[in-house]
Design a protein around this motif. Structure first.
Motif, mmCIF file in Angstrom:
data_model
loop_
_atom_site.group_PDB
_atom_site.id
_atom_site.type_symbol
_atom_site.label_atom_id
_atom_site.label_comp_id
_atom_site.label_asym_id
_atom_site.label_seq_id
_atom_site.Cartn_x
_atom_site.Cartn_y
_atom_site.Cartn_z
ATOM 1 N N GLU A 30 0.815 -1.220 0.000
ATOM 2 C CA GLU A 30 0.000 0.000 0.000
ATOM 3 C C GLU A 30 0.849 1.271 0.000
ATOM 4 N N LEU A 44 -10.832 3.624 -6.266
ATOM 5 C CA LEU A 44 -10.522 2.317 -5.703
ATOM 6 C C LEU A 44 -9.013 2.151 -5.708
ATOM 7 N N LYS A 52 -4.178 -1.560 -5.305
ATOM 8 C CA LYS A 52 -3.976 -2.861 -4.648
ATOM 9 C C LYS A 52 -5.282 -3.638 -4.595
ATOM 10 N N THR A 53 -6.370 -2.970 -4.235
ATOM 11 C CA THR A 53 -7.678 -3.626 -4.178
ATOM 12 C C THR A 53 -8.164 -3.995 -5.571
ATOM 13 N N GLU A 101 -6.631 -7.133 -6.638
ATOM 14 C CA GLU A 101 -7.154 -8.287 -5.891
ATOM 15 C C GLU A 101 -8.509 -8.737 -6.411
ATOM 16 N N TYR A 102 -9.289 -7.812 -6.995
ATOM 17 C CA TYR A 102 -10.638 -8.138 -7.439
ATOM 18 C C TYR A 102 -10.664 -8.817 -8.805
ATOM 19 N N ALA A 105 -17.677 -5.580 -2.350
ATOM 20 C CA ALA A 105 -16.539 -5.407 -3.253
ATOM 21 C C ALA A 105 -17.004 -5.334 -4.702
#
Length: 1262
Positions: free
Chosen positions: A602, A708, A711-712, A715-716, A733
């Motif tokens: 992050e 957003l 990093k997220t 991940e999605y 999410a």
């Protein structure tokens, strides 16, 4: 990627086992105290033993044994053994033993885990005063084809102080007992088959070795395996028959008397070894001097190593066979010693005899064979050192020994020398770990292409020595031979380290490769926590620091992790350091791990992540293809693609975009096709909804800006090739991801066209984007309702995302599936648009449509927009197009859940309603190739293997669905194949359809539609489809009626079998001409069996229906007319159709359904043969009425009948009648029918006339 101690099992109730083995502890200790609270008894251990370990060179005097000490150390006084397959564990002490078996149970947290529970407990001693000294749990390989290489059952081998070795089953049943020596058994060890790693390595035989104070006995593994199987079978038969006399088979063994050594405590059987020429000459020189001569071929010898005293370790060599002596001058001496070491028939069997015979056997011990003397060749002499244990490495090259000085000594087995020593390990317990290198994790090197196959060579093997020091409570892992300690764990002072050192007995070089059970090489039993743990170590820890690129890589990964956590003043400097670190890593797997940690950070900015990933990608692309790992390259490419997508979306959201034309209420009314009054009414309803609704919407911290974190975002999403998919994430999410894409677009702050084009070009499917868009709309409806312009933006995006060819029909098909509409509903909706009157209000049309559905079809209310959608999209929702998409949607959903058989049935219904044969043929062929042929072939081979309708468990394993679902599946497959053949005939009579498109979609470019794809399918080969249809009918009949003793493929010759499951459009060689009479006979028997089962099922259903109104017939019976299908199959299988028809008539009369039998007679050609068959059935009915009722009137009538008729009736067997309650009047009609069918000159015509008189006479008294 370091050593780890993994917990894999628990003890369900270890205190119960302790209480059984130590009764005196049960009385003074509450249950579970020893396991749950060890601190109360650990003071003496901590203050005394721990302090002594560091200061005193000698062991302190042993204090008196107290219960307080035994409460925590009772497991140290027991004999433990664990099966290498983890399916059995033995804990024994003195005469008692407890057998533990694993069971899956839920723990306190509800998680399922494996627990060892007590399976059997009892006393093992047969003779008075004998105690258990050693035990082994040996899994025996299964001999079944279906479970090749798997353990069948586990044998428990137990040695006693009396010298007996006894073999037990898992349930404590004694299989056999052997007295091999009168001294106590010291140790039992086993060796099982291992595939040689190199061509020059000698293949070792399986054996069980038994150590006595002055002798060692080896039992051949093959002989032991066969004997144990035979004993187990005899025990099972004896238990079933109640017989107690068991005759065990002979057992082959060798017995060596070990000489020139004072005491022996433990041993290791190395196996057969062959000396090199140099070692052979060296040995000859040492023993025979310079005059010794040797033979050309070195002899094979069995090597044994013992530990004890004087010498500390002894090396013994036993010559294999008596023909090849080791040295010429000692040939006679060696041969004389080995003559009695040949395989002997074991003596002294203890069987299951009567009590008197048992007492006589116990009083008179069996004769013990003398041992063949075997002198020690050499050893490690140390008069003060006493060996305690020895453990052989899995590769048979090293051995670790412990002594009473607290040392662990590593021995080179081949050279007979000590190569390493560890100090400070008193009472140590040792074991080994063997780790095989994964070739995919090697560093890719630049090598020339080799024509000899794999340039990497075979996998390397690493050996790790595991040492448990109970005095310190430490478990250590050491790299051998000169490596450092690679792992250490604090485990407590009251554990036991178990190392079986063998696997499954009874395997060979073929079966050992078929299936490998989950095994743990080493196990640590922790009695305090009641758990079992195993040690794992990665291969790279065995590499030295100079050669270990992996060790360097791990150092760089740790350095990278520390750098990512640090607070660097300059991001540019941190970026440069990260690039240097990741480029220095050699191993692809470690490099991928490093990149994953970087992308999950992050602290790094987006530009930094993009630059690092791009640098790594460029470096990989500049390397030669041979040295680049494909997995790492694809991983980098996918992450880089996601980063570019994130950058593009962020740029579009950051642009200052405003629509040129303002949005008014009039525009909203036109968009929604509402007049001004209806729009005002809608707006008032929405305002009231916003005020009254209490629904809480999903909120995020960055919702306003649609932001957003990268990093997220990574991940999605998941990128595979050119397609981007969303992972399984939560609803929140999912909404957050949709917000990033569409929130600005819904507010008119971002270009909807550019956003949709960017997302689709990146690889996101329109269906996925539609789902994301609707999730955002539904979760933020309050915010969106505040801006009417959002409705216009939503309409634009829906239009853009629905531009895929066939997208409209596909969306409607998904909706039809959820509503589960029948094809008739779609046909009515499509027909309604054709009769529409433009002057008539739309509401009236919808109302009339609904009334027609409710009144004529009784289908209930249907949504209004189905006919309207057909009017709006007349080309995209043309009837055949819509039916094709519905058919495909249903079969797709069925494939996801095959237990929902109704989905497949509904799919076939839609398929049958497709009007154009070209479309119908293509869709059916695509369904067969995509979803059906694999399951169909699996079901065929399964049913042919078991020879009957398979059980539910087998169906789920091989076909992937239950037995009931398989039955429905086969019925639907039969319908599909028949539809396919009908379509092939009809397509020659009609032209292929011309697919029109609405004007709005003319310029659209996208993937080809389903109907276009169906029209591109080739013509089927009709005889091949018919061939598959015959097989499907046979399979369906077997499953539908649960037929037995039927192998479907045995009904076809080799040509027929080879043609199955091939492409239906290909030309295959099919059976032709006259068939072998044996095949025809088998086929006829099968068809007659089907007809019998069909009539029986129909008759049973009728009975149940009469008995109860709630009885429901099976859903498959009404779909097929089985007698007609059987006649049709007879035509294809070259069986006489008339034979099948006559059998059907006979079965109908047999079940008392005479009225149906009369109708079926009309289809029979040879009525004369049929009449003779029916005449036998009439005789059975009369015989039952006269002989089985035993009435006075019946006896008097029998006396009045002609003698010839009485004799004929007595020969009839009425037990074959399925319905004995048929009225005599009905039988009289049947007799008259038979007389009509028989010609007057027939041999049985006079008998039929007598039967008329008999029937009339029987009917008069009633």
């Amino acid at each position: 990627m370091a050593c780890s101690l993994v917990q894999f099992c628990y003890f369900q109730d270890l205190p119960a086992a302790r209480d059984f083995l130590f009764p005196h502890l049960r009385e003074e200790t509450p249950s579970g105290a020893a396991r749950r609270d060890p601190s109360k008894s650990a003071d003496w251990e901590d203050d005394g033993w721990g302090a002594w370990e560091e200061t005193e060179p000698q062991e302190p005097e042993e204090e008196g044994t107290t219960c307080k000490t035994q409460k925590t150390s009772w497991l140290q006084d027991c004999v433990l053994s664990l099966s290498p397959t983890n399916d059995l564990m033995v804990i024994a002490r003195e005469q008692k033993a407890v057998f533990l078996v694993p069971k899956w149970k839920h723990n306190d947290k509800g998680k399922e885990e494996m627990q060892f529970a007590v399976g059997w407990s009892g006393s093992l001693n047969v003779e008075e005063g004998e105690c258990v000294t050693s035990a082994l749990c040996i899994p025996l390989a299964s001999q079944k084809r279906s479970s090749t290489g798997r353990p069948d059952w586990t044998c428990i081998v137990v040695g006693f102080t009396s010298g007996y070795v006894r073999f037990y089953t898992e349930n404590g049943v004694l299989l056999l007992a052997q007295l091999l020596n009168e001294d106590p058994v010291l140790q039992l060890k086993c060796r099982t088959y291992e595939i040689p790693r190199h061509p020059g390595v000698t293949e070792q035989n399986e054996e069980l070795s038994i150590l006595y104070p002055a002798a060692i006995v080896t039992i051949d593994g093959f002989s032991l395996f066969q004997s144990l199987r035979a004993c187990r079978n005899q025990v099972a038969k004896a238990a079933a028959l109640g017989n107690e006399n068991i005759q065990p088979p002979p057992l082959a063994y060798k017995k060596w008397g070990l000489q020139d050594i004072d005491t022996i405590i433990d041993h290791a059987s190395i196996g057969i070894m062959t000396l090199s020429p140099f070692d052979q000459m060296k040995t000859a020189s040492n023993i025979g001097g310079f005059n010794a001569t040797i033979k050309n071929s070195p002899p094979a010898m069995s090597q044994y190593i013992t530990v004890g005293s004087n010498p500390f370790t002894g090396f013994f060599y036993a010559l294999e066979g008596s023909a090849q002596p080791l040295l010429s001058h000692v040939a006679l001496a060696v041969a004389s010693k080995l003559t009695s070491a040949l395989f002997n028939a074991a003596s002294g069997w203890l069987g299951w005899k009567s009590k008197h015979e048992e007492e006589a056997v116990q009083k008179q011990k069996p004769k013990v064979e003398p041992a063949t003397p075997l002198a020690v060749r050499f050893g490690l002499p140390d008069s003060r050192r006493h060996g305690e244990s020895i453990c052989l490495s899995p590769c048979n090259t090293l051995a670790a020994a412990t002594d009473d000085f607290g040392r662990v000594i590593l021995l080179d087995v081949a050279r007979g020398i000590a190569i390493r020593m560890w100090k400070g390990y008193r009472d140590a317990q040792i074991g080994w770990l063997q780790i095989v290198e994964d070739l995919h994790e090697r560093v890719p090197e630049k090598v020339d292409s080799s024509p000899f196959g794999n340039t990497q060579g075979p996998s390397r093997v690493a050996q790790f020595l595991v040492i448990y020091a109970p005095r310190r409570g430490v478990l250590e892992v050491w790299s051998t031979q000169q490596g450092p300690r690679v792992g250490a764990f604090n485990v407590g002072k009251h554990c036991r380290l178990l190392y079986p050192g063998y696997k499954i007995m009874g395997l060979n070089n073929v079966t050992s490769q078929s299936w490998q059970p989950q095994t743990y090489q080493i196990c640590l039993v922790d009695q305090v926590s009641g758990s079992m743990k195993t040690v794992t170590a990665p291969f790279h820890l065995a590499l030295s620091d100079k050669k270990s690129e992996r060790a360097k890589d791990m150092h760089l990964v740790k350095k990278l992790a520390a750098l990512l956590k640090s607070k660097s003043p300059s991001l540019d400097l941190m970026e440069m350091e990260i690039k240097e670190l990741i480029l220095d890593i050699k191993y692809p797997a470690t490099k991928k791990q490093a990149l994953e940690s970087i992308l999950a950070s992050e602290r790094l900015s987006f530009s930094c992540l993009r630059n690092i990933t791009q640098t790594l990608m460029d470096t990989l692309q500049n390397q030669e293809l041979e040295s680049v790992d494909e997995g790492l390259l694809h991983f980098c490419a996918s992450k880089l693609k996601l980063l570019h997508l994130y950058e593009s979306v962020s740029k579009l959201n950051s642009l200052d975009f405003h629509s040129d034309t303002p949005f008014s209420d009039n525009d909203l009314a036109v968009l929604l096709r509402l007049d001004e009054k209806e729009l005002l009414k809608l707006q008032s309803l929405l305002e009231r909804y916003k005020q009254e609704s209490t629904r809480t919407a999903v909120r995020f911290s960055d919702d306003k800006d649609g932001v957003l974190p990268v990093k997220t975002f990574l991940e999605y999403l998941d990128c595979e090739k050119d397609v981007i998919n969303v992972k399984k994430i939560s609803e929140e999410a999912y909404v957050a991801l949709g917000t990033l894409f569409f929130w600005k677009c819904l507010h008119g702050e971002s270009s909807t066209e550019d956003m949709c084009h960017t997302l689709e070009s990146a690889g996101l499917s329109p269906q996925l984007l539609l789902s994301l868009l609707l999730s955002v709309w539904l979760s933020k409806e309050k915010d969106i309702l505040d801006k009417p312009q959002s409705v216009c933006c939503l309409h634009t995006m829906l239009s853009l995302l629905s531009k895929m060819k066939g997208g409209i029909a596909d969306s409607v098909a998904k909706w039809v599936f959820k509503q589960d509409f029948s094809p008739e509903v779609l046909k009515l909706a499509n027909k309604e648009r054709g009769v529409e009157n433009p002057d008539e209000p739309k509401e009236g049309i919808n109302r009339g449509f609904l009334e027609e559905l409710e009144v004529d079809m009784d289908l209930g209310a249907t949504p209004d927009f189905l006919p309207l959608a057909c009017q709006q999209f007349p080309c995209s929702l043309e009837l055949d197009v819509l039916l094709a998409h519905c058919c495909w949607e249903y079969v797709v959903q069925w494939n996801k859940d095959p237990e929902e058989a109704r989905f497949f049935v509904r799919s076939i219904e839609h398929l049958k309603h497709i009007l154009n044969a070209h479309v119908q043929n293509g869709v059916a062929l695509m369904m067969w190739n995509t979803f059906l042929v694999k399951r169909f072939s699996a079901a065929t081979y399964l049913m042919d293997k078991v020879g009957k309708s398979p059980k539910d468990r087998l169906c789920r394993r091989d076909v992937g669905m239950s037995d009931t679902a398989v039955t429905s599946f086969l019925g639907s497959c039969l319908d599909l194949l028949q539809t396919l053949m009908e379509a092939d005939v009809s397509r020659d009579e009609m032209q292929a359809p011309v697919l029109d498109t609405e004007d709005a979609w003319l310029s659209v470019e996208g993937p080809i539609s389903l109907v276009e794809l169906a029209l591109e399918q080739k013509h089927i080969h009709y005889p091949l489809v018919e061939h598959h249809s015959v097989l499907c009918s046979i399979l369906y009949a077997v499953m539908r009626f649960a037929l037995k003793a039927v192998k479907p493929l045995s009904l076809f010759d080799s040509k027929g079998k080879n043609a199955f499951f091939k492409d239906l459009t290909s030309i295959q060689l099919l059976p032709s001409g006259e068939m072998d009479p044996n095949f025809i006979s088998v086929r006829q028997q099968f068809l007659l069996k089907v007809v019998t089962a069909a009539v029986q099922a129909q008759h049973s259903v009728a009975e149940v229906r009469d008995a109860s109104e709630e009885a429901v017939t099976t859903p498959f019976w009404k779909d097929q007319d089985w007698p007609v299908l059987a006649v049709d199959l007879a035509h294809h299988l070259q069986v006489s159709e008339d034979t099948v028809r006559r059998h059907y008539v006979g079965e109908l009369y047999n079940y008392g359904v005479d009225h149906l039998g009369e109708e079926a007679i009309l289809q029979v050609q040879d009525k004369e043969v049929l009449a003779s068959q029916l005449l036998m059935l009439i005789g059975q009915r009369l015989a039952y009425a006269l002989f089985h009722t035993q009435t006075r009137e019946g006896m008097e009538l029998l006396a009045r009948l002609p003698p010839t008729l009485c004799t004929w009736l007595k020969a009839m067997d009425p037990h074959g009648l399925q319905n004995t309650a048929v009225p005599i009047a009905t039988t009289a009609k049947l007799v008259n029918k038979v007389i009509e069918l028989l010609p007057e000159n027939h041999g049985q015509y006079s008998l039929a006339l007598h039967l008329i008189e008999a029937v009339e006479a029987v009917s008069i008294p009633s």
